[in-house]
Scaffold this active site. Structure first.
Site, PDB file in Angstrom:
ATOM      1  N   LYS A  69       0.838  -1.210   0.000  1.00  0.00           N
ATOM      2  CA  LYS A  69       0.000   0.000   0.000  1.00  0.00           C
ATOM      3  C   LYS A  69       0.870   1.257   0.000  1.00  0.00           C
ATOM      4  O   LYS A  69       0.604   2.209  -0.730  1.00  0.00           O
ATOM      5  CB  LYS A  69      -0.950  -0.016   1.219  1.00  0.00           C
ATOM      6  CG  LYS A  69      -2.038  -1.079   1.089  1.00  0.00           C
ATOM      7  CD  LYS A  69      -2.841  -1.276   2.376  1.00  0.00           C
ATOM      8  CE  LYS A  69      -3.810  -2.459   2.227  1.00  0.00           C
ATOM      9  NZ  LYS A  69      -4.575  -2.751   3.441  1.00  0.00           N
ATOM     10  N   GLN A 113      -4.444  -1.659   9.790  1.00  0.00           N
ATOM     11  CA  GLN A 113      -4.343  -2.979   9.165  1.00  0.00           C
ATOM     12  C   GLN A 113      -4.860  -4.063  10.110  1.00  0.00           C
ATOM     13  O   GLN A 113      -4.495  -4.113  11.286  1.00  0.00           O
ATOM     14  CB  GLN A 113      -2.886  -3.260   8.761  1.00  0.00           C
ATOM     15  CG  GLN A 113      -2.701  -4.499   7.906  1.00  0.00           C
ATOM     16  CD  GLN A 113      -3.353  -4.418   6.524  1.00  0.00           C
ATOM     17  OE1 GLN A 113      -3.541  -3.342   5.980  1.00  0.00           O
ATOM     18  NE2 GLN A 113      -3.705  -5.556   5.972  1.00  0.00           N
ATOM     19  N   ASP A 136     -11.038   2.659   4.180  1.00  0.00           N
ATOM     20  CA  ASP A 136     -11.312   1.219   4.112  1.00  0.00           C
ATOM     21  C   ASP A 136     -12.820   0.956   4.052  1.00  0.00           C
ATOM     22  O   ASP A 136     -13.247  -0.168   3.756  1.00  0.00           O
ATOM     23  CB  ASP A 136     -10.768   0.519   5.372  1.00  0.00           C
ATOM     24  CG  ASP A 136      -9.473  -0.239   5.120  1.00  0.00           C
ATOM     25  OD1 ASP A 136      -9.236  -0.654   3.976  1.00  0.00           O
ATOM     26  OD2 ASP A 136      -8.708  -0.411   6.090  1.00  0.00           O
TER      27      ASP A 136
HETATM   28  N1  GUN Z   1      -6.568  -6.957   6.332  1.00  0.00           N
HETATM   29  C1  GUN Z   1      -6.925  -7.702   5.252  1.00  0.00           C
HETATM   30  N2  GUN Z   1      -7.569  -6.934   4.336  1.00  0.00           N
HETATM   31  C2  GUN Z   1      -7.618  -5.687   4.845  1.00  0.00           C
HETATM   32  C3  GUN Z   1      -8.125  -4.447   4.360  1.00  0.00           C
HETATM   33  O1  GUN Z   1      -8.701  -4.340   3.278  1.00  0.00           O
HETATM   34  N3  GUN Z   1      -7.965  -3.377   5.192  1.00  0.00           N
HETATM   35  C4  GUN Z   1      -7.365  -3.473   6.396  1.00  0.00           C
HETATM   36  N4  GUN Z   1      -7.282  -2.359   7.134  1.00  0.00           N
HETATM   37  N5  GUN Z   1      -6.876  -4.599   6.872  1.00  0.00           N
HETATM   38  C5  GUN Z   1      -6.990  -5.695   6.096  1.00  0.00           C
END
Ligand code: GUN
Length: 310
Positions: A69, A113, A136
């Site tokens: 990311k 995350q 998100d």
């Molecule tokens: N862990 C697995 N997928 C995601 C996501 O799309 N966002 C976040 N914040 N954590 C994750």
């Protein structure tokens, strides 16, 4: 690369009528569009969009995802901030870190995350994120807005799927869409998006889950089958109606001694036998996966431009 060229290159597609939905290329297209918009903003003297990520602990997969990311932010010209906290951090300290970022006027988007260590409440932390920065799309405010068909940050995987359906001009109105899996992150928002009055949408939706009886019969009724069950190669050809559109959200590593890495990636769909009967299908890898980061970047750009909450 055109669909035709991709199809010719990709020998796994045996039916020439079956369309390969190329998530890798589409994600790159979206990133190019975002980078072009960022260049315009900068040229006009505006501020670069800024994404902050909080990573708690040393989980290997989470480190990889967050690293990807941050790298994607660099690619499109965003600023990024990565806050790393020890696995033993207290819930209170994490909540305070979220609050600090909520108050930081330079930061447009915040992700925490997941998963988080067991001593921390995911619900509490999620609920502390300002909905205006919740790129998100996990907060109750954004899930509620999505359900009401208001402007909202849509979580990355459903957003990526919607964008693929749109860009490949797949008809959804009046179609029967079957979603396998009711998770908060994928299946549930996906079912809402496919049923809403819009495009993609206007489908008749069946949301299936672990208590669903005779899943195979229901799947065979699908014009659009979206699979997010988290079981390797769960969907086989006998569960798919010929001509259906198949979207595979799964991603699993399996041992493969013939590969240099010693493993290969497979999805929730038995690709080799389903691809020849589907009218369109997402591969694994290179389907839904690459779209998720593009979706997160897009949401962050939307936030920087105050497009969702105004
Ligand atoms: N862990 C697995 N997928 C995601 C996501 O799309 N966002 C976040 N914040 N954590 C994750």
């Amino acid at each position: 690369m055109s669909i035709e060229e991709y199809r010719l290159k990709n020998k796994r597609i045996r039916d020439p009528m079956s369309i390969l939905i190329d998530g890798k290329k589409t994600a790159q297209d979206i990133k190019n569009e975002i980078a072009a918009r960022v260049a315009e903003i900068k040229q006009a003297g505006g501020k670069q969009p800024h994404l902050a990520a909080i990573l708690v602990g040393e989980d290997g997969a989470s480190q990889t995802y967050v690293g990807a990311k941050v790298k994607a932010c660099e690619e499109v010209g965003f600023t990024s901030t990565l806050v790393r906290l020890a696995a033993e951090v207290s819930e209170e300290e994490l909540l305070q870190t979220v609050e600090d970022i909520n108050q930081n006027l330079d930061i447009d988007g915040l992700i925490v995350q997941l998963p988080l260590p067991a001593h921390i409440s995911v619900d509490k932390v999620t609920n502390r994120i300002r909905p205006e920065k919740d790129v998100d799309g996990f907060t109750p405010a954004n899930v509620g807005r999505l359900t009401l068909n208001w402007p909202a940050y849509v979580s990355a995987t459903p957003y990526g799927i919607v964008e693929l359906l749109k860009r490949y001009q797949i008809e959804t109105s009046g179609k029967h869409c079957v979603v396998i899996g009711r998770s908060h992150i994928v299946g549930s928002p996906m079912s809402i998006l496919m049923a809403r009055n819009g495009y993609p949408g206007n489908a008749t939706v069946t949301l299936t889950h672990s208590k669903t009886k005779d899943l195979a019969t229901i799947c065979r009724m699908a014009d659009v089958l979206i699979v997010a069950i988290g079981k390797p190669e769960f969907v086989t050809a006998d569960m798919v109606k010929p001509g259906a559109v198949v979207i595979d959200v799964g991603i699993h590593r399996i041992v493969d001694e013939t590969k240099k890495t010693g493993f290969r990636l497979i999805g929730d769909v038995k690709y080799d036998e389903v691809a020849p009967i589907a009218s369109a299908i997402t591969p694994v890898p290179g389907g839904v996966g690459p779209m998720t980061i593009a979706a997160l970047l897009y949401n962050t750009l939307q936030s920087a431009e105050k497009k969702v909450f105004g």
